[in-house]
Design a protein around this motif. Structure first.
Motif, PDB file in Angstrom:
ATOM      1  N   VAL A   1      -5.351   2.899  -2.857  1.00 19.22           N
ATOM      2  CA  VAL A   1      -4.655   2.222  -3.950  1.00 19.22           C
ATOM      3  C   VAL A   1      -3.728   1.178  -3.342  1.00 19.22           C
ATOM      4  O   VAL A   1      -3.051   1.446  -2.340  1.00 19.22           O
ATOM      5  CB  VAL A   1      -3.839   3.235  -4.793  1.00 19.22           C
ATOM      6  N   LEU A   2      -3.677  -0.013  -3.958  1.00 13.68           N
ATOM      7  CA  LEU A   2      -2.775  -1.047  -3.479  1.00 13.68           C
ATOM      8  C   LEU A   2      -2.308  -1.916  -4.622  1.00 13.68           C
ATOM      9  O   LEU A   2      -2.954  -1.987  -5.674  1.00 13.68           O
ATOM     10  CB  LEU A   2      -3.444  -1.925  -2.423  1.00 13.68           C
ATOM     11  N   TYR A   3      -1.173  -2.544  -4.406  1.00 14.84           N
ATOM     12  CA  TYR A   3      -0.639  -3.558  -5.306  1.00 14.84           C
ATOM     13  C   TYR A   3      -0.875  -4.895  -4.620  1.00 14.84           C
ATOM     14  O   TYR A   3      -0.677  -5.031  -3.407  1.00 14.84           O
ATOM     15  CB  TYR A   3       0.861  -3.343  -5.536  1.00 14.84           C
TER      16      TYR A   3
ATOM     17  N   LEU B   1       1.936  -4.751 -16.308  1.00 14.35           N
ATOM     18  CA  LEU B   1       2.458  -5.665 -15.297  1.00 14.35           C
ATOM     19  C   LEU B   1       2.477  -7.119 -15.769  1.00 14.35           C
ATOM     20  O   LEU B   1       1.556  -7.562 -16.440  1.00 14.35           O
ATOM     21  CB  LEU B   1       1.612  -5.585 -14.022  1.00 14.35           C
ATOM     22  N   TRP B   2       3.530  -7.814 -15.380  1.00 13.15           N
ATOM     23  CA  TRP B   2       3.606  -9.255 -15.611  1.00 13.15           C
ATOM     24  C   TRP B   2       3.098 -10.024 -14.407  1.00 13.15           C
ATOM     25  O   TRP B   2       2.508 -11.084 -14.541  1.00 13.15           O
ATOM     26  CB  TRP B   2       5.057  -9.656 -15.874  1.00 13.15           C
ATOM     27  N   LEU B   3       3.375  -9.514 -13.227  1.00 16.47           N
ATOM     28  CA  LEU B   3       2.980 -10.185 -11.990  1.00 16.47           C
ATOM     29  C   LEU B   3       2.162  -9.230 -11.133  1.00 16.47           C
ATOM     30  O   LEU B   3       2.511  -8.059 -11.006  1.00 16.47           O
ATOM     31  CB  LEU B   3       4.210 -10.630 -11.191  1.00 16.47           C
ATOM     32  N   GLY B   4       1.103  -9.725 -10.538  1.00 13.54           N
ATOM     33  CA  GLY B   4       0.290  -8.921  -9.642  1.00 13.54           C
ATOM     34  C   GLY B   4      -0.527  -7.887 -10.386  1.00 13.54           C
ATOM     35  O   GLY B   4      -0.547  -7.845 -11.629  1.00 13.54           O
ATOM     36  N   HIS B   5      -1.211  -7.068  -9.621  1.00 19.78           N
ATOM     37  CA  HIS B   5      -2.029  -6.004 -10.202  1.00 19.78           C
ATOM     38  C   HIS B   5      -2.286  -4.921  -9.166  1.00 19.78           C
ATOM     39  O   HIS B   5      -2.145  -5.146  -7.968  1.00 19.78           O
ATOM     40  CB  HIS B   5      -3.359  -6.553 -10.723  1.00 19.78           C
ATOM     41  N   PHE B   6      -2.643  -3.745  -9.658  1.00 18.19           N
ATOM     42  CA  PHE B   6      -3.075  -2.651  -8.797  1.00 18.19           C
ATOM     43  C   PHE B   6      -4.585  -2.679  -8.712  1.00 18.19           C
ATOM     44  O   PHE B   6      -5.277  -3.164  -9.609  1.00 18.19           O
ATOM     45  CB  PHE B   6      -2.609  -1.292  -9.343  1.00 18.19           C
TER      46      PHE B   6
ATOM     47  N   ILE C   1       9.391  -7.146  -5.842  1.00 18.31           N
ATOM     48  CA  ILE C   1       8.503  -6.866  -6.970  1.00 18.31           C
ATOM     49  C   ILE C   1       7.414  -5.895  -6.546  1.00 18.31           C
ATOM     50  O   ILE C   1       7.124  -4.927  -7.255  1.00 18.31           O
ATOM     51  CB  ILE C   1       7.904  -8.171  -7.538  1.00 18.31           C
ATOM     52  N   ALA C   2       6.809  -6.138  -5.385  1.00 18.83           N
ATOM     53  CA  ALA C   2       5.729  -5.264  -4.905  1.00 18.83           C
ATOM     54  C   ALA C   2       6.222  -3.828  -4.732  1.00 18.83           C
ATOM     55  O   ALA C   2       5.582  -2.879  -5.202  1.00 18.83           O
ATOM     56  CB  ALA C   2       5.171  -5.809  -3.589  1.00 18.83           C
TER      57      ALA C   2
ATOM     58  N   LEU D   1       0.835  -1.187   0.000  1.00 16.98           N
ATOM     59  CA  LEU D   1       0.000   0.000   0.000  1.00 16.98           C
ATOM     60  C   LEU D   1       0.878   1.248   0.000  1.00 16.98           C
ATOM     61  O   LEU D   1       1.585   1.509   0.972  1.00 16.98           O
ATOM     62  CB  LEU D   1      -0.915   0.005   1.221  1.00 16.98           C
ATOM     63  N   PRO D   2       0.818   2.010  -1.085  1.00 17.00           N
ATOM     64  CA  PRO D   2       1.663   3.203  -1.198  1.00 17.00           C
ATOM     65  C   PRO D   2       1.066   4.460  -0.565  1.00 17.00           C
ATOM     66  O   PRO D   2       1.498   5.566  -0.869  1.00 17.00           O
ATOM     67  CB  PRO D   2       1.810   3.376  -2.713  1.00 17.00           C
TER      68      PRO D   2
END
Length: 167
Positions: free
Chosen positions: A105-107, A91-96, A130-131, A67-68
């Motif tokens: 907003v979070l990843y 993105l290749w991995l994960g998502h927002f 990565i996160a 969480l930014p």
């Protein structure tokens, strides 16, 4: 099995939350854990990120959230959702995502760990890095949309140019 905080070698595996806690403690990042979750803080390029690990033993899935500390004001929700869609295409991995409760907003990235449900040090390090890297990479785009009045396309273009220019 070792307890959280003990030293792990590169080829050791451990319970996912224990390994995440050990990684945080080894790096000197504050964290706490309990009840199938761990939470900590990591300094990023733009802000300090809240990082959470959530373990679901019934599925053998570890979810890592970053969480930014970006909240989307009501008047900017449409633009923020468009930006999230554009960012996720990169993105290749994960998502927002944007939580509907509070506009945070979070990843998010989920990883299946197999029958034993163990996490290696290198996996834990990669998931966390990565996160944080993705949050650092796209943090400016969110700021451009929310506070700089740029369109989602302009914000993403500007953030990608800035990221490409760093050494």
């Amino acid at each position: 099995m070792r307890m959280a905080g003990e030293n792990y070698e590169a080829d050791d595996d451990a319970a996912p939350l224990d390994m995440l806690v050990a990684l945080f403690e080894a790096r000197g990042w504050p964290c706490e854990s309990g009840h199938g979750e761990m939470a900590g803080e990591i300094p990023g390029s733009w802000t300090t990120y809240q990082v959470k690990g959530i373990w679901r033993p019934e599925d053998m899935v570890l979810q890592v959230l970053c969480l930014p500390e970006i909240r989307v004001p009501d008047g900017k929700k449409k633009q923020a959702h468009e930006l999230v869609a554009r960012v996720n295409e990169q993105l290749w991995l994960g998502h927002f995502d944007i939580w509907s409760n509070g506009g945070v907003v979070l990843y998010r990235n989920a990883t299946m760990l197999g029958d034993e449900g163990l996490l290696s040090l290198s996996q834990a390090q990669a998931l966390v890095e990565i996160a944080v890297d993705e949050c650092d990479r796209f943090y400016p785009a969110f700021q451009f949309v929310l506070w700089g009045d740029k369109s989602p396309a302009e914000a993403l273009d500007a953030a990608m140019v800035d990221a490409a220019g760093e050494a």
